[in-house]
Design a protein around this motif. Structure first.
Motif, mmCIF file in Angstrom:
data_model
loop_
_atom_site.group_PDB
_atom_site.id
_atom_site.type_symbol
_atom_site.label_atom_id
_atom_site.label_comp_id
_atom_site.label_asym_id
_atom_site.label_seq_id
_atom_site.Cartn_x
_atom_site.Cartn_y
_atom_site.Cartn_z
ATOM 1 N N LEU A 162 -7.910 -10.117 1.844
ATOM 2 C CA LEU A 162 -7.403 -9.464 3.049
ATOM 3 C C LEU A 162 -6.298 -8.470 2.721
ATOM 4 N N LYS A 193 -7.963 -5.409 1.128
ATOM 5 C CA LYS A 193 -8.701 -4.664 2.159
ATOM 6 C C LYS A 193 -7.749 -3.841 3.022
ATOM 7 N N GLU A 194 -6.596 -4.422 3.364
ATOM 8 C CA GLU A 194 -5.626 -3.709 4.186
ATOM 9 C C GLU A 194 -5.070 -2.486 3.452
ATOM 10 N N ASP A 197 -7.942 0.262 3.312
ATOM 11 C CA ASP A 197 -8.246 0.818 4.638
ATOM 12 C C ASP A 197 -7.213 1.852 5.080
ATOM 13 N N GLN A 198 -6.007 1.759 4.554
ATOM 14 C CA GLN A 198 -4.957 2.712 4.934
ATOM 15 C C GLN A 198 -5.028 4.028 4.154
#
Length: 358
Positions: A272, A275-276, A279-280
């Motif tokens: 997680l 992924k964060e 994604d940014q």
């Protein structure tokens, strides 16, 4: 000069004057007709989007005055009772000048046809010009050879032996120049199939660089270190070529290795966190993040993402930013990256427990 004396004795001054007037009128008529047709077709060409009529204007413009002079001279003298020698000379002169002009017009038609065909296949103007120059030169030589044979045939020369000799000579040259002809056909294959074009960045085996020139025999590639790499075209058609010019995205696959001492709750949290981070990122699309395997000395996570650009510098910038962000995030979470380690377990065994006497 005997034939001129015979000719002058048979033709009076009045007929000479008549021939001269007819000659001048015919030249004047031909020139006016050509000018009218060129202007008329040019007005039509300005109103139409296609370039076929432009070609017609160009071809008409290339019909030179010597052609009109020879044709007018031939037609003006035709009604006269001329000797066989004079008529033969006029006929040969007419055939030669018309054949030369037709060959020149055919050169323009060949150039137009090749340019039209390859502009539909190639976007790079330099590549198109190279193809037209290379293949057009070969075809134009063929036109001139055919024109030369046509002129000889009209002069009464037996061209059968000449054509046979050219055929035998062509076979001998082909056998002697197999490598050169092989490269030439490979160049034609490159032009038609377009595995790469001028300006493309390609990799051939262990060599890489930008294509600078595609010739009939060789292709020149400028390497990243600056030197010029020269490949035979036949070698290129036999090789596996990686072309990066039309690359739209770059796929990145890498792993992150975590120490075995990491708590299970943090092990679940790592995908997680990664992924964060991704994604940014701008111009980046995440594919997946997985806890891949239990390695020899670490917990292995595999990450896959795409950089949505073919720019190599942007690709490296995004990769660098993501790697640093992952390190910073793991450091804040007190999650330590793994490195190759070995654990040596020592066990003390006494002689009594092993059943041996002291």
């Amino acid at each position: 000069m005997d034939f001129l004396q015979v000719w002058m004795s048979d033709v009076n001054v009045g007929r000479y004057l008549q021939v001269f007037i007819v000659f001048v009128l015919l030249v004047f008529l031909f020139v006016l007709t050509k000018r009218w047709l060129v202007n008329y077709l040019r007005r039509i060409a300005e109103k139409t989007p296609n370039d076929v009529d432009d070609l017609a204007v160009s071809l008409l413009s290339k019909i030179t005055l010597p052609v009109f002079l020879v044709i007018a001279f031939y037609l003006a003298l035709w009604p006269l009772d001329l000797s066989v020698t004079v008529r033969t000379l006029l006929h040969h002169m007419l055939v030669i000048i018309i054949t030369i002009n037709i060959a020149m017009l055919m050169q323009s038609v060949i150039e137009y046809g090749l340019s039209k065909m390859y502009r539909r296949r190639m976007k790079d103007e330099q590549s198109v010009n190279l193809v037209v120059k290379s293949l057009g030169g070969i075809l134009q030589w063929g036109v001139w050879i055919l024109g030369f044979i046509f002129v000889l045939d009209n002069m009464g020369v037996n061209v059968t032996t000449l054509v046979s000799g050219i055929g035998i000579g062509g076979i001998a040259v082909a056998i002697a120049a197999q490598a050169v002809l092989g490269d030439a056909f490979s160049a034609f294959s490159i032009f038609m199939d377009k595995p790469f074009e001028i300006g493309d960045f390609i990799i051939i085996d262990d060599y890489m660089g930008s294509v600078e020139n595609i010739g009939i025999k060789t292709t020149r590639v400028r390497s990243l270190s600056g030197e010029l790499l020269i490949f035979a075209n036949s070698d290129l058609t036999k090789s596996r070529i990686r072309n990066y010019q039309h690359l739209q995205t770059r796929r990145v696959v890498f792993t992150v290795k975590i120490q075995y001492q990491t708590p299970t709750e943090k092990v679940r949290k790592i995908p997680l966190l990664i992924k964060e981070i991704i994604d940014q990122m701008k111009d980046v699309r995440l594919d997946r993040v997985h806890f891949q395997s239990l390695g020899d000395f670490s917990l292995v996570y595999e990450i896959v993402y795409y950089v949505l650009s073919a720019d190599y510098n942007l690709y490296m910038d995004r990769q660098q930013t993501i790697n640093i962000a992952i390190m910073e995030t793991l450091e804040k979470q007190a999650i330590r990256l793994a490195y190759p380690t070995q654990t040596l377990n020592l066990e003390r065994v006494s002689y009594e427990s092993s059943g041996r006497l002291a």
